[in-house]
Design a protein around this motif. Structure first.
Motif, mmCIF file in Angstrom:
data_model
loop_
_atom_site.group_PDB
_atom_site.id
_atom_site.type_symbol
_atom_site.label_atom_id
_atom_site.label_comp_id
_atom_site.label_asym_id
_atom_site.label_seq_id
_atom_site.Cartn_x
_atom_site.Cartn_y
_atom_site.Cartn_z
ATOM 1 N N PHE A 14 -34.897 -14.305 40.100
ATOM 2 C CA PHE A 14 -36.043 -15.176 40.316
ATOM 3 C C PHE A 14 -36.675 -15.522 38.979
ATOM 4 N N ARG A 15 -37.539 -16.518 39.012
ATOM 5 C CA ARG A 15 -38.142 -16.985 37.766
ATOM 6 C C ARG A 15 -39.616 -16.627 37.726
ATOM 7 N N LEU A 16 -40.053 -16.036 36.627
ATOM 8 C CA LEU A 16 -41.473 -15.874 36.356
ATOM 9 C C LEU A 16 -41.909 -17.247 35.850
ATOM 10 N N LYS A 17 -42.683 -17.949 36.611
ATOM 11 C CA LYS A 17 -42.900 -19.375 36.417
ATOM 12 C C LYS A 17 -43.261 -19.732 34.968
ATOM 13 N N ASP A 18 -42.568 -20.755 34.486
ATOM 14 C CA ASP A 18 -42.797 -21.281 33.143
ATOM 15 C C ASP A 18 -42.516 -20.265 32.040
ATOM 16 N N LEU A 19 -41.740 -19.205 32.351
ATOM 17 C CA LEU A 19 -41.504 -18.196 31.320
ATOM 18 C C LEU A 19 -40.031 -17.792 31.220
ATOM 19 N N MET A 20 -39.513 -17.093 32.201
ATOM 20 C CA MET A 20 -38.147 -16.565 32.099
ATOM 21 C C MET A 20 -37.590 -16.233 33.477
ATOM 22 N N ASN A 21 -36.257 -16.131 33.529
ATOM 23 C CA ASN A 21 -35.601 -15.699 34.759
ATOM 24 C C ASN A 21 -35.272 -14.218 34.622
ATOM 25 N N VAL A 22 -35.510 -13.491 35.697
ATOM 26 C CA VAL A 22 -35.215 -12.055 35.670
ATOM 27 C C VAL A 22 -34.475 -11.686 36.949
ATOM 28 N N LYS A 23 -33.820 -10.518 36.891
ATOM 29 C CA LYS A 23 -33.069 -10.060 38.068
ATOM 30 C C LYS A 23 -33.696 -8.752 38.537
ATOM 31 N N LEU A 24 -34.029 -8.692 39.821
ATOM 32 C CA LEU A 24 -34.674 -7.501 40.366
ATOM 33 C C LEU A 24 -33.660 -6.362 40.450
ATOM 34 N N THR A 25 -33.974 -5.234 39.814
ATOM 35 C CA THR A 25 -33.035 -4.112 39.840
ATOM 36 C C THR A 25 -33.515 -2.992 40.762
ATOM 37 N N ALA A 26 -34.835 -2.860 40.917
ATOM 38 C CA ALA A 26 -35.325 -1.807 41.816
ATOM 39 C C ALA A 26 -36.581 -2.301 42.507
ATOM 40 N N LYS A 27 -36.600 -2.152 43.827
ATOM 41 C CA LYS A 27 -37.789 -2.563 44.574
ATOM 42 C C LYS A 27 -38.491 -1.321 45.096
ATOM 43 N N ARG A 28 -39.352 -0.765 44.217
ATOM 44 C CA ARG A 28 -40.127 0.420 44.587
ATOM 45 C C ARG A 28 -41.597 0.076 44.484
ATOM 46 N N ARG A 29 -42.450 1.111 44.444
ATOM 47 C CA ARG A 29 -43.886 0.828 44.332
ATOM 48 C C ARG A 29 -44.145 -0.002 43.081
ATOM 49 N N VAL A 30 -43.484 0.400 41.966
ATOM 50 C CA VAL A 30 -43.474 -0.465 40.784
ATOM 51 C C VAL A 30 -42.095 -1.105 40.743
ATOM 52 N N LEU A 31 -42.090 -2.440 40.691
ATOM 53 C CA LEU A 31 -40.810 -3.143 40.689
ATOM 54 C C LEU A 31 -40.183 -3.079 39.302
ATOM 55 N N GLU A 32 -38.851 -3.100 39.270
ATOM 56 C CA GLU A 32 -38.178 -3.168 37.979
ATOM 57 C C GLU A 32 -37.188 -4.314 38.002
ATOM 58 N N ALA A 33 -37.070 -4.949 36.817
ATOM 59 C CA ALA A 33 -36.146 -6.079 36.719
ATOM 60 C C ALA A 33 -35.583 -6.125 35.318
ATOM 61 N N GLU A 34 -34.464 -6.837 35.168
ATOM 62 C CA GLU A 34 -33.974 -7.034 33.804
ATOM 63 C C GLU A 34 -33.955 -8.515 33.462
ATOM 64 N N PHE A 35 -34.187 -8.769 32.199
ATOM 65 C CA PHE A 35 -34.225 -10.137 31.704
ATOM 66 C C PHE A 35 -32.888 -10.825 31.954
ATOM 67 N N HIS A 36 -32.920 -12.074 32.363
ATOM 68 C CA HIS A 36 -31.673 -12.822 32.582
ATOM 69 C C HIS A 36 -31.553 -13.983 31.610
ATOM 70 N N SER A 37 -32.496 -14.917 31.604
ATOM 71 C CA SER A 37 -32.388 -16.093 30.735
ATOM 72 C C SER A 37 -33.744 -16.784 30.648
#
Ligand SMILES: [Zn+2]
Length: 562
Positions: free
Chosen positions: A469-492
């Motif tokens: 998904f895209r953080l609007k007007d900033l970067m695309n990231v990929k969700l790696t863990a959906k927990r209480r705190v979400l984690e994602a890695e940078f994509h493009s």
């Protein structure tokens, strides 16, 4: 010339198809002249063209006419022009148009009330006439002192200005003198019957025992009313009307009554108070009102008042009536509103659940939108209903251009993004189509090697692990863990066809949003909102238009609409 031939062909075909294949030359000529007034002077030339074309068209079989008609298209029918409000009737009867708005200061104005105000004002200005504001405050029992100023504030906010201002509670001597004159002339009487007793007689068209008593008796009863010697409900001044009038409610209607309660403006000076129809009718005459613009529910009042006008030998103003405007699901009654405020059910006259002008203002409606909407509804005599969606649509037209944009996330959820380039901030336009408004800076917060964001939990609900998904007007990231705190890695970085989510990072500001049902939503907004001032209307992107209610101790905004 070819254009003219084509237009003539269009009309000839339309006319032929409507008349069993035979077009009529005069009809076609009439249409053409209406459409092309510049040809009026060359009518014989035009008529020659028309006749040639018609001869051709009338000779075609129906199939050919249909086929040709499809080729040239249907004739343009000039649309009836709808340019704002229609003209007022009886304009040439009066030297000047004088209109009035006559609110009762017993509660706040709502969108339905301001229709009379806006239309009356609009017409007075259109005809360079006079617009009068008149407070109809002759009921000491429900007049509220704070309403005079509130009503004026609402009217000014809507852009109305008035040439004269009156309060009926200042004019009692005038009503008294007219009442006295009518008593002496035997056209009114002071009735001391029990209300139920009177009604019984009235409903079968009979006069009550008081009606035929001599004027002296009524004058003496009147003196007692003035002196406060007659308690409420014990006497009422009645206008003599037709006792056989088809509507019993019109028969010998009450004009003045005793009221003991002090008036918020006039104090205890008076104990006899006029009822609506008496004071309104006298004032309309005294103030030279030429056009009374009002809802058709006043029809019966007009019938009542006409008897009074006849007694005085006055000419009744021109009445212009419009249909009811209802708002389904919204409390519009002033009495109900005031009761709910008193009991604490509503927070005040600007409670966001109301459709009062004060509540609409608080929710970020702009006066231009309300005015436009009311003028578009205009004088239509049919009852119409107004939905919140219509109000939103009108307002959106005005605020979309005016409102700066900010990121806001309701019920925030934390997101950590790893592997991103070491960016410090994002710069975005305050308004997408107005670069001159400048930019806002969204600082990015780092926690070690992770970028820290907050997303709206509603947005997060739709995400799956592994999703891009895209953080609007900033970067695309990929969700790696959906927990209480979400984690994602940078994509493009470049824009991609993936869901776009609004976000807040460094310097997030806590915001309370008062929703239309008066509940509060909590969330975080980007730091630039700390520059907002009360009264500003902004858009929380993809969330809605909001108006700043307070900035201290915390930023509170009121939700308007999408
Ligand atoms: Zn009576």
């Amino acid at each position: 010339m070819e254009d003219i031939r084509r237009e003539a062909l269009r009309w000839a075909l339309t006319n032929a198809l409507e008349h069993k294949g035979q077009a009529n030359a005069n009809a076609v000529l009439g249409k053409l002249v209406a459409e092309l007034p510049e040809w009026r002077s060359k009518i014989s030339e035009l008529s020659e063209i028309v006749e040639q074309v018609i001869a051709e068209v009338n000779a075609w079989p129906r199939e050919e006419q249909l086929f040709q008609s499809m080729k040239v298209g249907p004739a343009k029918r000039p649309k009836p022009e709808r340019r704002g409000l229609p003209d007022l009737p009886d304009i040439d009867k009066y030297p000047m148009v004088i209109t009035r708005f006559a609110p009762n200061p017993n509660g706040p104005l709502h969108i339905g009330h301001v229709r009379a105000a806006l239309l009356s004002h609009e017409y007075a200005r259109r005809y360079k006439g006079k617009f009068i504001l008149r407070f109809e405050d002759t009921n000491p029992e429900n007049t509220l002192l704070e309403m005079y100023e509130l009503i004026k504030r609402d009217l000014r906010w809507l852009g109305l200005s008035w040439d004269e201002e009156h309060a009926q509670s200042d004019r009692l001597e005038l009503y008294y003198s007219y009442a006295e004159r009518l008593i002496k002339e035997g056209k009114v009487y002071v009735c001391t019957c029990e209300v139920e007793e009177f009604r019984k007689l009235r409903d079968c068209g009979a006069s009550c025992p008081c009606r035929e008593l001599p004027a002296e008796e009524h004058l003496s009863r009147w003196e007692q009313m003035l002196a406060g010697d007659i308690a409420k409900g014990e006497a009422v001044v009645r206008i003599k009307t037709d006792l056989k009038h088809p509507n019993p409610a019109v028969r010998d209607w009450p004009a003045l009554r005793s009221v003991m309660k002090p008036h918020p403006r006039a104090g205890e000076r008076y104990s006899a108070w006029p009822l609506y129809n008496f004071s309104a009718a006298i004032d309309d005459h005294e103030m030279g009102i030429t056009h009374v613009i009002r809802g058709k529910e006043h029809e019966v009042n007009e019938e009542r008042q006409r008897f009074l006008y006849d007694h005085f030998g006055w000419r009744y103003p021109t009445a212009v009536q419009y249909g009811r405007l209802a708002m389904p699901g919204v409390v519009l009654s002033k009495t109900q509103t005031m009761r709910a405020i008193k009991s604490g059910e509503l927070a005040g006259h600007d409670d966001v659940r109301l459709a009062t002008i004060a509540a609409l203002r608080r929710r970020g409606f702009v006066p231009e939108a309300i005015k436009q909407l009311i003028l578009d509804v205009g004088l239509t005599p049919v009852d119409s209903s107004l939905s919140w969606e219509t109000l939103y649509a009108y307002n959106r037209k005005f605020v979309d251009d005016l409102a700066n944009r900010y990121f806001f996330v309701a019920n925030p959820v934390k997101l950590l993004v790893r592997g991103a380039p070491r960016l410090k901030e994002a710069r975005l336009r305050l308004h997408p189509s107005r670069p001159e408004s400048g930019e806002r800076i969204l600082p990015l917060e780092w926690d070690g090697d992770a970028l820290v964001f907050h997303l709206s939990n509603e947005d997060v609900a739709g995400l799956k692990e592994g999703q891009l998904f895209r953080l609007k007007d900033l970067m695309n990231v990929k969700l790696t863990a959906k927990r209480r705190v979400l984690e994602a890695e940078f994509h493009s970085l470049e824009v991609a066809e993936v869901p776009k989510l609004h976000w807040v990072s460094g310097g997030a500001v806590e915001v309370d949003v008062i929703k239309p049902d008066n509940t509060t939503a909590r969330g975080l907004a980007e730091p630039a909102v700390s520059e907002l001032q009360p009264g500003m209307i902004v858009q929380f992107e993809r969330y809605g238009f909001v108006r700043v209610d307070a900035v201290r101790p915390k930023l509170v905004v009121v939700y308007g609409h999408r």
